[in-house]
Design a protein around this motif. Sequence first.
Motif, mmCIF file in Angstrom:
data_model
loop_
_atom_site.group_PDB
_atom_site.id
_atom_site.type_symbol
_atom_site.label_atom_id
_atom_site.label_comp_id
_atom_site.label_asym_id
_atom_site.label_seq_id
_atom_site.Cartn_x
_atom_site.Cartn_y
_atom_site.Cartn_z
ATOM 1 N N ARG A 139 5.892 12.095 -12.483
ATOM 2 C CA ARG A 139 5.043 10.901 -12.617
ATOM 3 C C ARG A 139 5.507 9.884 -11.594
ATOM 4 O O ARG A 139 6.714 9.659 -11.435
ATOM 5 C CB ARG A 139 5.147 10.303 -14.022
ATOM 6 C CG ARG A 139 4.642 11.234 -15.095
ATOM 7 C CD ARG A 139 4.395 10.491 -16.371
ATOM 8 N NE ARG A 139 3.118 9.790 -16.336
ATOM 9 C CZ ARG A 139 2.519 9.320 -17.423
ATOM 10 N NH1 ARG A 139 3.065 9.455 -18.594
ATOM 11 N NH2 ARG A 139 1.361 8.699 -17.326
ATOM 12 N N LEU A 164 6.803 3.368 -10.924
ATOM 13 C CA LEU A 164 6.087 2.099 -10.736
ATOM 14 C C LEU A 164 7.009 1.177 -9.933
ATOM 15 O O LEU A 164 7.713 0.341 -10.475
ATOM 16 C CB LEU A 164 5.734 1.485 -12.098
ATOM 17 C CG LEU A 164 4.938 2.393 -13.048
ATOM 18 C CD1 LEU A 164 4.704 1.710 -14.379
ATOM 19 C CD2 LEU A 164 3.603 2.795 -12.423
ATOM 20 N N TYR A 197 0.830 -1.208 0.000
ATOM 21 C CA TYR A 197 0.000 0.000 0.000
ATOM 22 C C TYR A 197 0.862 1.256 0.000
ATOM 23 O O TYR A 197 0.556 2.235 -0.671
ATOM 24 C CB TYR A 197 -0.956 -0.002 1.203
ATOM 25 C CG TYR A 197 -2.254 -0.710 0.895
ATOM 26 C CD1 TYR A 197 -3.189 -0.141 0.035
ATOM 27 C CD2 TYR A 197 -2.537 -1.959 1.429
ATOM 28 C CE1 TYR A 197 -4.366 -0.797 -0.281
ATOM 29 C CE2 TYR A 197 -3.715 -2.632 1.121
ATOM 30 C CZ TYR A 197 -4.633 -2.036 0.271
ATOM 31 O OH TYR A 197 -5.791 -2.690 -0.055
ATOM 32 N N ARG A 237 5.604 12.946 -5.044
ATOM 33 C CA ARG A 237 5.063 13.676 -6.200
ATOM 34 C C ARG A 237 4.260 14.912 -5.771
ATOM 35 O O ARG A 237 4.508 16.018 -6.240
ATOM 36 C CB ARG A 237 4.159 12.734 -7.010
ATOM 37 C CG ARG A 237 3.576 13.359 -8.268
ATOM 38 C CD ARG A 237 2.544 12.422 -8.876
ATOM 39 N NE ARG A 237 1.571 12.036 -7.838
ATOM 40 C CZ ARG A 237 0.832 10.929 -7.900
ATOM 41 N NH1 ARG A 237 0.948 10.103 -8.896
ATOM 42 N NH2 ARG A 237 -0.026 10.640 -6.922
ATOM 43 N N ASP A 238 3.313 14.722 -4.838
ATOM 44 C CA ASP A 238 2.385 15.818 -4.529
ATOM 45 C C ASP A 238 2.919 16.805 -3.487
ATOM 46 O O ASP A 238 2.532 17.957 -3.487
ATOM 47 C CB ASP A 238 1.053 15.227 -4.052
ATOM 48 C CG ASP A 238 0.424 14.354 -5.119
ATOM 49 O OD1 ASP A 238 0.720 14.596 -6.296
ATOM 50 O OD2 ASP A 238 -0.337 13.435 -4.783
ATOM 51 N N ASN A 265 2.063 1.708 -3.476
ATOM 52 C CA ASN A 265 1.057 1.548 -4.530
ATOM 53 C C ASN A 265 1.173 2.683 -5.557
ATOM 54 O O ASN A 265 1.366 3.841 -5.192
ATOM 55 C CB ASN A 265 -0.343 1.559 -3.896
ATOM 56 C CG ASN A 265 -1.435 1.324 -4.918
ATOM 57 O OD1 ASN A 265 -1.797 2.215 -5.662
ATOM 58 N ND2 ASN A 265 -1.920 0.109 -4.982
ATOM 59 N N ASN A 266 1.039 2.310 -6.832
ATOM 60 C CA ASN A 266 1.223 3.305 -7.892
ATOM 61 C C ASN A 266 0.202 4.435 -7.825
ATOM 62 O O ASN A 266 0.524 5.583 -8.105
ATOM 63 C CB ASN A 266 1.111 2.637 -9.264
ATOM 64 C CG ASN A 266 2.174 1.574 -9.448
ATOM 65 O OD1 ASN A 266 3.269 1.708 -8.933
ATOM 66 N ND2 ASN A 266 1.848 0.508 -10.158
ATOM 67 N N GLY A 267 -1.025 4.098 -7.433
ATOM 68 C CA GLY A 267 -2.086 5.104 -7.441
ATOM 69 C C GLY A 267 -2.194 5.898 -6.153
ATOM 70 O O GLY A 267 -2.179 7.120 -6.163
ATOM 71 N N TYR A 268 -2.328 5.180 -5.040
ATOM 72 C CA TYR A 268 -2.623 5.896 -3.794
ATOM 73 C C TYR A 268 -1.609 5.616 -2.678
ATOM 74 O O TYR A 268 -1.923 5.771 -1.508
ATOM 75 C CB TYR A 268 -4.045 5.586 -3.316
ATOM 76 C CG TYR A 268 -4.460 4.143 -3.503
ATOM 77 C CD1 TYR A 268 -3.988 3.131 -2.666
ATOM 78 C CD2 TYR A 268 -5.329 3.780 -4.532
ATOM 79 C CE1 TYR A 268 -4.372 1.824 -2.839
ATOM 80 C CE2 TYR A 268 -5.708 2.461 -4.718
ATOM 81 C CZ TYR A 268 -5.236 1.493 -3.862
ATOM 82 O OH TYR A 268 -5.608 0.189 -4.048
#
Lengths: 293, 435
Positions: free
Chosen positions: A151, A154, A129, A143-144, A132-135
């Motif tokens: 990006r 992965l 988790y 990133r954020d 995890n690539n998304g969340y």
Amino acid sequence: MFKAKKETSDGKLALILLLPSALLILLLIGYPMLSNFYISFFQQSINPNLPSEFIGFENFSETLGDAEFYKSLGITLLYTLLVVAGSTALGLYVAILFNRPFKFRKLARSLIILSYVTPSISLIFAWKYMFNNGYGIINYIGRDILHIFDRAPLWFDNPTSSFILVVLFAIWRYFPYAFIAFLAILQTISPTLYEAAEMDGANIWQKFKAVTLPAIMPVMMTVITLRTIWMFYMFEDVYLLTNKVNVLGIYLYETAFAFNDLGKASAISVILFCIICTLIIVVRKRVNLNASS
Amino acid sequence: MKNLKLHWLIVGLMLSVVLIGCSSQSGGSGGEDKGVTIEFMHTSVEQERLDVINGLISKFEEENPDITIDPVVVEESNLTTKIVTLAQSGELPEVIEVGQDYAKVMDKDALIDTEAVNEVIGNIGGNNYYEGALKLVRTEDGESYRGVPISGWVQGIWYDKEMLASKGFEEPQSWEEVKEVAKAFTDVGNQEYGIALPTVENTFSEQAFSQFALSNNANILNSEGEITLDTPEMQEALSFYKDLAQYTMPGSNGVTEVKDAFMNGTAPMAMYSTYLLPAVYEAGKAENLGYAIPNEEQEAVYGTVSSLTIPAGLEDKQKEAAQTFIEFLSEGENATEYVLMSPGGAQPVSKNVVENETYQSNEVIQAFGDLPTEIAESFNEIKVFGLVDDKNYVKMGDITSSNAIPLMINDAVVGGASVDEAMQTAKDQLDKVVD
């Protein structure tokens, strides 16, 4: 005369008491080993009622001629080397840090072994988790928040980052074992030895080399030997974390349960047993266990 | 004195061994007193499901006092490992719940008593089942069956009706329409995607991809049972899948990622099984769920059947008990209870469940309106890899077990390999498997 009789009687008693354990070991370890060795010479079906075909050393030659086997072997040796070195060094470092009085020492010692006593499956899912690539939180921070990358990488889809992550996971998961073992032996070293070294003008490194290292060497060799065996045969941690790191445990599992080739899987396990035995014997012969004396 | 103590110790040890031996035997003799004891291996590990299964077992034992059922519960992911090891030691349970893919592997190694299974289906009545469900468990020669279907699930493209309508879309009818919708909803910068598509290296991806391939008339095997991976149709299907995957979440998407993306609104469409329905119901969005089937040259529904099988080599008494137990579980009321362990997720494979009042009045089933009937009937449209002109090739079990197809998909979609490279690697691997 009386003493000799007593010794014989104690010897018999010891034998009788040891017998159940010896029988259990023979039954649970000896028999499967022999059976595995036997199967490795056959083309074996899953169904025991179907005839097995004796094929001599074909399973061995097929395995030793398979490029994928050597690739897995290389990955496994590197994985084992990095994890054993990393977890042993980290365990020793933390043990030295913790081998002195400080506030909440007992609580800190308990917390440090958490990663070792928590079930693998919970830790693996937590890591999956996190990355995890998304969340995953790692990508969120990178990133954020910190804007290190545009990006999200992965992590578990790239063979190199997957390998680094499974190594880091194993070091973090298993260093408490080395920590406990080293802390126990460090507590037996007399402080007078360090005082004497200090009087001789030894610095921290020299004290570690001349006093600590010889004293902990037998424990270190045991930790390294056991960890090497365990990591060499590692399966579940890597298998559950990623599909990109094909260690020998996974190669063996897939041969047995994806391709249902039980004979070849047995041959692989015999080869692995020979490799690990040779490795351990060589390591133990090269390192002087009695250095402390 | 010492010798006396030693003797007592030896006697004590021996007595313990004998007692342990007797205690393990007494369990067996207890079973013998009641008649026959058989084991039932299933994968319903969750407590609520266990309660249902144990309830059914108790009911069966009441009706059949001479048969005792000993449940063996196994995690689904461990089932194949367990079957291989138990088969090797000749200790396979008398009744095993197994999926259609692994049933092929067992059949190949003559581990299934297909005649006994055939008798059970004969007694229940083959007409009672959806033909699509029976096709999936039929043996290669078409003469018998590998298992008695008990439940199943189908897979397709689930979509959020409201989200699609918000951009003027209706149910996508073709590959191009699916892609058009997916493109319209994708905004990578804001982590919004058009479709949640399986790309992970396991059977989930193979199942999803098979729908696109089969809807383009591309099967893994031809009517002679030869591998036909490198056909133009298969290449088109993989190219389309790779193309479509640019509108899905990055990386290897497994069951969790696909389901989460659909449920949290990240994607308005998802390739998933009917096991999405319970979550949609929980979220109160049952009426908003739509179901589409990939269609290019033809519609292709992927589905799988969970069946109860009987291993080969049982004694008559055990075999008859196993058959009686399976027939009992297949009775309308009991099969309904079995299917309703996961209402909406597990699908009925027989008409006596669909027509059952308990099934029809279930609140989850009712919440979806006509959708459950539509899904159940889609069993008749099922197309899977390895099923060619109603011939269900046993070698497909080995092909699926080898994981070559999911690796091909992952290589092309996530690993950056070209379609040709990925297909060639998979073909090389499959040639070894089938040889």
